[in-house]
Design an enzyme around this catalytic site. Structure first.
Site: not given
Ligand code: PDD
Length: 286
Positions: A32, A51, A102, A104, A149, A182, A206
């Site tokens: 996403y 990304r 379903r 894998h 992501k 993070e 991320l």
């Molecule tokens: N999340 N690290 C993680 C684990 C995140 O989920 C996010 C952002 C970031 C920051 O990334 P960016 O600056 O590109 O938004 C770092 C989004 C906003 C979410 O999951 O809603």
């Protein structure tokens, strides 16, 4: 009624339906993006789309859409939901679609499911004064491809829930080697002796679009030196300032960590300065 996008159609959210065999539902098999629109203008859309394609490639998921095709879709979706406010994020999710069973095995010949919706938000950086946020530290118990992501977010939801239970804004994660990675949904910055420090890009975090923007703004301005290096719990404790960054939360100064004041217990001068640069960039006045 909120209008969403699903597989080529714009429709009311209530009418948007997917199969129970969708691999996003069964396996969390998808990725996403969240692209913020401030006053109708996307911020760093290209970086978000780049990304997205990196995430898709990492999970071997091929889609028909070309990177330049998303802009029109986002603009239409934003316009359809404009009544919900000027500041909205576009949430875009792509899964491997619904197979016949379903399994894998990645299925052959299945169309990916493409879903998008808008999410209103309130920009954090409206004024130079920010109430600041609080955070706790928690163990990072996630997998080792946090650079993707992925929609499989249980590893992020558990620390987020701990933060919520503690009544704070964010859970800052520390991995088994003692490295700060993070937040549950944000990147982390530490300010020490006028240096802006953030963990380096790796598969453990991320690569945040906001993180990259803050580093770029600081580098262009050259008032503060930036360092991308590993940070420890000690670095957090000794920090003059701690920030978390994300597309919808922007740059949040953390004024209390694990119940102890950070620096002076209020948003610090480096935050004030960088928030100003960020805001000018965001609003197109720099
Ligand atoms: N999340 N690290 C993680 C684990 C995140 O989920 C996010 C952002 C970031 C920051 O990334 P960016 O600056 O590109 O938004 C770092 C989004 C906003 C979410 O999951 O809603």
């Amino acid at each position: 009624m909120a209008q969403v996008y699903l597989n080529g159609e714009f429709l009311p959210v209530e009418n948007a339906k997917i199969s129970v065999l969708d691999r996003g539902f069964l396996f969390g098999d998808g990725v996403y993006e969240v692209v913020p629109f401030f006053d109708g203008r996307p911020l760093r859309q290209k970086e978000h789309i780049d990304r997205l394609y990196r995430s898709l490639e990492s999970i071997n998921l091929k889609i028909e859409q070309k990177p330049e095709e998303w802009d029109g879709l986002f603009q239409t979706l934003y316009a359809l939901n404009k009544d919900d406010g000027d500041n909205q994020s576009i949430y875009l999710q792509i899964t491997r679609g619904a197979g016949k069973e379903r399994s894998h095995n990645y299925p052959d010949g299945v169309k990916p499911t493409v879903f998008a919706m808008t999410m209103p938000f309130t920009p954090g950086i409206r004024v130079q004064q920010h109430p600041g946020g609080k955070a706790i530290t928690v163990a990072d118990q996630r997998w080792q491809r946090c650079d993707i992501k992925s929609i499989s977010l249980l590893g992020n939801l558990i620390p987020h829930h701990r933060a919520q239970e503690a009544g704070v804004t964010e859970a800052i994660q520390i991995d088994e080697s003692g490295r700060v990675t993070e937040g549950a949904s944000s990147n982390v910055f530490v300010i020490r002796d006028g240096r802006i420090i953030t963990p380096p890009l790796s598969e453990r975090i991320l690569g945040g679009v906001t993180r990259a923007l803050v580093l770029q703004l600081a580098a262009n301005d050259s008032r503060y030196v930036c360092e991308e290096r590993e940070l420890s719990a000690d670095d957090l404790q000794q920090a003059d300032e701690i920030w978390i960054t994300s597309s919808s939360r922007e740059i949040v100064p953390i004024i209390e960590l694990d119940g102890v004041a950070v620096g002076g217990g209020e948003p610090g001068p480096v935050w004030q300065y960088m928030a100003g640069l960020y805001r000018s960039y965001r609003d197109g006045t720099s």
